[in-house]
Write a protein that holds these residues in place. Structure first.
Motif, PDB file in Angstrom:
ATOM      1  N   THR A   1       6.729  -4.406  -0.568  1.00 48.48           N
ATOM      2  CA  THR A   1       5.975  -4.150   0.658  1.00 48.48           C
ATOM      3  C   THR A   1       5.203  -5.386   1.101  1.00 48.48           C
ATOM      4  O   THR A   1       5.144  -5.706   2.293  1.00 48.48           O
ATOM      5  CB  THR A   1       4.999  -2.980   0.437  1.00 48.48           C
ATOM      6  OG1 THR A   1       5.731  -1.808   0.064  1.00 48.48           O
ATOM      7  CG2 THR A   1       4.204  -2.692   1.701  1.00 48.48           C
TER       8      THR A   1
ATOM      9  N   SER B   1       6.925  -1.916   6.808  1.00 48.44           N
ATOM     10  CA  SER B   1       6.655  -2.668   5.578  1.00 48.44           C
ATOM     11  C   SER B   1       6.589  -1.739   4.379  1.00 48.44           C
ATOM     12  O   SER B   1       7.213  -2.005   3.333  1.00 48.44           O
ATOM     13  CB  SER B   1       5.338  -3.444   5.719  1.00 48.44           C
ATOM     14  OG  SER B   1       5.378  -4.332   6.804  1.00 48.44           O
ATOM     15  N   TRP B   2       5.849  -0.643   4.505  1.00 49.61           N
ATOM     16  CA  TRP B   2       5.694   0.296   3.388  1.00 49.61           C
ATOM     17  C   TRP B   2       7.004   1.009   3.074  1.00 49.61           C
ATOM     18  O   TRP B   2       7.385   1.143   1.906  1.00 49.61           O
ATOM     19  CB  TRP B   2       4.601   1.310   3.703  1.00 49.61           C
ATOM     20  CG  TRP B   2       3.215   0.731   3.638  1.00 49.61           C
ATOM     21  CD1 TRP B   2       2.482   0.249   4.671  1.00 49.61           C
ATOM     22  CD2 TRP B   2       2.419   0.558   2.464  1.00 49.61           C
ATOM     23  NE1 TRP B   2       1.270  -0.214   4.231  1.00 49.61           N
ATOM     24  CE2 TRP B   2       1.195  -0.026   2.884  1.00 49.61           C
ATOM     25  CE3 TRP B   2       2.598   0.840   1.116  1.00 49.61           C
ATOM     26  CZ2 TRP B   2       0.165  -0.341   1.980  1.00 49.61           C
ATOM     27  CZ3 TRP B   2       1.571   0.540   0.219  1.00 49.61           C
ATOM     28  CH2 TRP B   2       0.389  -0.040   0.649  1.00 49.61           C
TER      29      TRP B   2
ATOM     30  N   GLY C   1       9.580  -1.532   1.514  1.00 52.49           N
ATOM     31  CA  GLY C   1       9.253  -1.833   0.128  1.00 52.49           C
ATOM     32  C   GLY C   1       9.594  -0.693  -0.809  1.00 52.49           C
ATOM     33  O   GLY C   1      10.110  -0.903  -1.918  1.00 52.49           O
TER      34      GLY C   1
END
Length: 252
Positions: free
Chosen positions: A52, A90-91, A94
């Motif tokens: 992330t 992003s989260w 990841g």
């Protein structure tokens, strides 16, 4: 910028929490064991958070590129909805990368005494415990690592090439310093994080040195998250002013 810094701060807090408490327990007492379930959980969480951060640093580079190269359109481009979407990507990205790599690792049988010469359950160390030939699995993991490490690093470098060109066109020396100051903190964090992560994850398992691996892992799991608040906040004039007041009060 501060929206993404909040995500980075929370991410670093979670990242260190996934490894440091277990490390302190092992250093404090004679029992230095961890259950298989705990090891898998630590592997998945640390991989997810590290992946992330790789994507989030790219998002922050895009934010800096927009601020320097498109200053008049910054508020239009970096709309709150876009910022929230980029943070969510992003989260999710990841977590997906961690699911792939941790899933490949769990599918491999482990042999021997199951002793890890490391302070947390890391992928290169676990691969050395595998009974079967890991070449096929390593190829799949290498592709995933290139996507999560090399591609973001290339995007960050590309954005900073454009930023450097834009800054060099600025006639004012004060304007150049301000632009470089805005990007300097992020570039330093990128260098620390990506440098150590690429060294660890983009080398063959056969050439992986566990003693060097532990030292390098300290950078992207403990040292870099610890330095991030100092790197970013000490470039802020308000924070510097507040720090000076605290120090002067302490002397009085």
């Amino acid at each position: 910028m501060y929206f993404f810094l909040c995500h980075l701060s929370f991410l670093d807090l979670c990242y260190t929490t996934s490894t440091v408490p277990q490390l302190l327990i092992h250093l404090h007492g004679p029992d230095r064991t961890i259950t298989y379930g705990g090891c898998v959980a630590q592997l998945f969480i640390s991989l997810a958070l590290g992946s992330t951060e790789c994507v989030l640093l790219v998002v922050m580079a895009f934010d800096r590129y927009t601020a320097v190269c498109r200053p008049l359109h910054y508020l239009t481009i970096m709309h709150p909805r876009l910022c929230q979407a980029l943070a969510a990507i992003s989260w999710v990205g990841g977590t997906m990368n961690s699911l792939v790599q941790a899933g490949l690792m769990m599918a491999m049988p482990l042999c021997g005494l199951h002793q890890l010469n490391h302070f947390f359950c890391e992928m290169p160390v676990l691969l050395k415990l595998a009974c079967e030939d890991t070449q096929g699995t390593e190829v799949k993991m290498f592709v995933a690592r290139v996507i999560i490490l090399v591609v973001p690093a290339a995007l960050i470098l590309t954005s900073y090439v454009h930023i450097a060109r834009a800054v060099l066109k600025v006639n004012s020396i004060a304007g150049r310093r301000k632009a470089f100051g805005t990007c300097g903190s992020h570039l330093l964090v990128v260098s620390l994080f990506y440098g150590s992560a690429i060294y660890t994850y983009l080398q063959p398992t056969s050439s992986y040195s566990q003693s060097e691996g532990k030292f390098v892992a300290l950078f992207y799991t403990i040292i870099t998250p610890m330095l991030n608040p100092l790197i970013y906040t000490l470039r802020n004039k308000d924070v510097k002013g507040a720090l000076r007041k605290v120090l002067w009060k302490g002397r009085d």
